[in-house]
Design an enzyme around this catalytic site. Structure first.
Site, short mmCIF file in Angstrom:
data_model
loop_
_atom_site.label_atom_id
_atom_site.label_comp_id
_atom_site.label_asym_id
_atom_site.label_seq_id
_atom_site.Cartn_x
_atom_site.Cartn_y
_atom_site.Cartn_z
CD GLU A 34 -1.34 -0.62 3.62
OE1 GLU A 34 -2.44 -0.03 3.59
OE2 GLU A 34 -1.03 -1.43 4.50
CG ASP B 16 -3.41 4.04 2.89
OD1 ASP B 16 -4.11 5.07 2.85
OD2 ASP B 16 -3.17 3.41 3.93
#
Length: 581
Positions: A435, A459
């Site tokens: 992420e 993210d």
């Protein structure tokens, strides 16, 4: 017609009459008392507290709808608050200091506590003020002899409209009669939102002042997908949403027929469709929507619902229930993924105030600096592994060194349990979330030490494009179809496959049908999403072939303009699958 926009907290469409739950704190009476009246006022308070305790006992013992463990635990917390001698001491001190009636003393005391909580720069902790409101309102209602609407015995279908639904009311309400919830306040992590999602009740929260705009008996339309409520809907809106509701219901019935069928493409590629959950009570929805397992269990809810850290036994119980309920289907539990700021405020863990906690001391970084908390969680997870098919996932890994440290602790805890003769499952897979850009760029190295990848697109997109989704000035730049994102996803998936491990995705992109064909073409093995989205994603997968998806992605990878990609993807998905972006 008036349109109110709020937060989509639970999907669905509802058209129904309103039941307004009034919470008018301005009506709390205030009058002076003499000092010799303090004992009488305090006796009134004690009687009201006892009545509140009996009300909660009645909710806990209701026979028709057994309480879930987390609901019972929350009511137990309310009982502790009511029985806390410190509350009585503060009320008594307030009576002597203010020489005003006990209703106002209690109201003033609670307002002060709420202000202190709301000053914390953390949405979740601010939302926990609902517990304080619940307890104080229950006592004050008894002091004022106010009649409470019994939400457990509703005679008609209603959309509840309220300022902030008391958690105990949310637990006790007739969930078959409540067709929707619209609130002035609240967010996606509030008690109300979690209960609404668990029972598939459409909910739009954060509407600001809807309680001032409607009255009981008004008819409204609520769109839980888009977070919109229509007041005084015109005929066109009513007709449009009636058709949408019928179409949704018809489509859901059709899609549910796919539950027993595999997510297999026309040319024989088998995919895994799993569900994201936050609380054990969501397992029923996972089952009813045909999930192959749980791809993301956000364990942090267990930590956030209390002002103290959950001990090993509490964690073991929660994890075991989910793993057992899934009957050998895989359950991927993510280790603690919270910002340090959030934990420090709620659990008295100190580390200073961070200016940018999203990029700071959180997730695996926090766990590696609080090894005691991390080890306790790993012990509970490993012990729970004997009840089914557990996979453990580490969040926010940014490079090989962090992964090596996490795996070293994991192995040490495993050895510790074996030496204590505590049974654990063999060969528990340990994977990571990809992420952050550094993890994407070193995914070839990380794949050598991981059993699986799960891509957290929320993210990853935000960090890769340097875009704060919550910033209205730049939110338009948050684009899952940006060429940089598509190329990054391809690199991650390819590196996973080269190392012989699977590549999954648990971010919002996985549950959006607009992106299904692209993700198939990129080679994604596992999609994990809200359980409600699984049937539609499965239908798309079963309606196409890998060859078709790969050809589609090949054309996308040749494009250099996000707008061109969006147009091409949107047109293709609408033409082939009737999916609109």
């Amino acid at each position: 017609m008036k349109e109110l926009r709020g937060i989509s907290a639970s999907p669905g469409i509802s058209q129904c009459s309103v039941l307004v739950l009034q919470d008018d704190q301005s009506e709390i009476p205030r009058y002076d008392i003499d000092e010799d009246m303090v004992s009488r006022e305090y006796e009134r308070f004690s009687q009201a507290v006892q009545a509140a305790i009996e009300e909660i006992e009645q909710i806990k013992n209701q026979g028709d709808s057994p309480l879930q463990p987390n609901e019972r635990q929350m009511l137990d917390t309310h009982m502790l608050m009511l029985n806390d001698p410190d509350l009585g001491n503060k009320v008594q001190a307030g009576l002597y200091e203010q020489l005003t009636n006990v209703e106002y003393v209690l109201f003033d005391l609670m307002q002060d506590l709420v202000k202190k909580l709301e000053a914390v720069k953390d949405d979740y902790i601010r939302e926990r003020t609902a517990d304080l409101h619940d307890v104080s309102k229950r006592i004050i209602n008894n002091l004022l002899s106010d009649e409470r609407i019994d939400l457990s015995t509703l005679n008609d279908d209603v959309i509840l409209v309220c300022h902030d639904l008391m958690p105990s009311d949310a637990i006790a309400m007739d969930k078959l009669r409540v067709k929707g919830i619209a609130m002035d306040g609240g967010g996606k992590t509030s008690h109300t939102a979690i209960i609404a999602r668990a029972f598939e009740i459409p909910a739009v929260l954060g509407l600001g002042d809807i309680t001032q705009r409607v009255k009981t008996g008004d008819f409204i339309v609520m769109d839980g997908y888009k977070g919109i409520v229509y007041l005084e809907p015109d005929e066109q809106t009513l007709d449009s949403y009636s058709r949408k509701q019928q179409a949704v219901q018809k489509r859901e019935i059709q899609l549910m027929r796919l539950n027993e069928l595999p997510a297999e493409t026309r040319d024989g590629k088998m995919l895994s469709l799993k569900a994201n959950i936050e609380i054990p009570e969501e397992v029923d929805a996972v089952e009813s929507h045909g999930a192959d397992g749980i791809g993301l269990y956000r364990s942090e809810f267990l930590f956030m619902k209390s002002s103290t850290l959950p001990d090993e036994e509490e964690q073991y119980d929660a994890y075991s229930r989910v793993i057992s309920a899934m009957k050998r289907r895989p359950v991927t539990i993510r280790t603690l993924d919270l910002g340090g700021d959030k934990l420090m405020h709620s659990m008295n863990l100190h580390g200073g105030v961070e200016k940018n906690p999203i990029l700071g001391w959180r997730a695996i970084r926090f766990c590696l600096s609080h090894v005691d908390i991390f080890r306790t969680q790993l012990r509970a997870l490993l012990r729970a592994s004997v009840h089914g098919n557990l996979r453990i996932m580490f969040p926010l890994i940014s490079g090989v060194q962090e992964l090596k440290e996490a795996l070293a602790i994991f192995q040490a805890v495993k050895l510790e349990l074996q030496q204590e003769n505590i049974p654990i499952a063999e060969n528990i897979p340990a994977g990571i979330m990809i992420e952050v850009p550094s993890a994407a760029m070193t995914s070839d190295l990380l794949a050598k030490r991981s059993n699986f990848f799960s891509i957290g697109t929320n993210d990853l997109i935000q960090y890769t494009l340097a875009v704060d989704r919550g910033n209205e000035h730049v939110a338009y730049l948050y684009d899952p179809l940006h060429p940089g994102i598509i190329r990054s996803l391809k690199m991650i998936i390819d590196n996973a496959h080269k190392a012989g491990i699977s590549a999954g995705m648990c971010g919002e992109m996985a549950g959006d049908p607009l992106y299904t064909l692209i993700l198939l073409g990129l080679g994604l093995d596992e999609f994990s999403m809200s359980s409600f989205g699984i049937p539609q994603i499965k239908q798309i997968i079963r309606s196409t072939s890998i060859l078709e998806a790969e050809e589609f992605v090949g054309r996308v990878l040749e494009m250099d303009s996000p707008d061109a990609i969006v147009d091409f993807v949107s047109t293709t998905m609408e033409d082939k699958f009737d999916i609109t972006g």
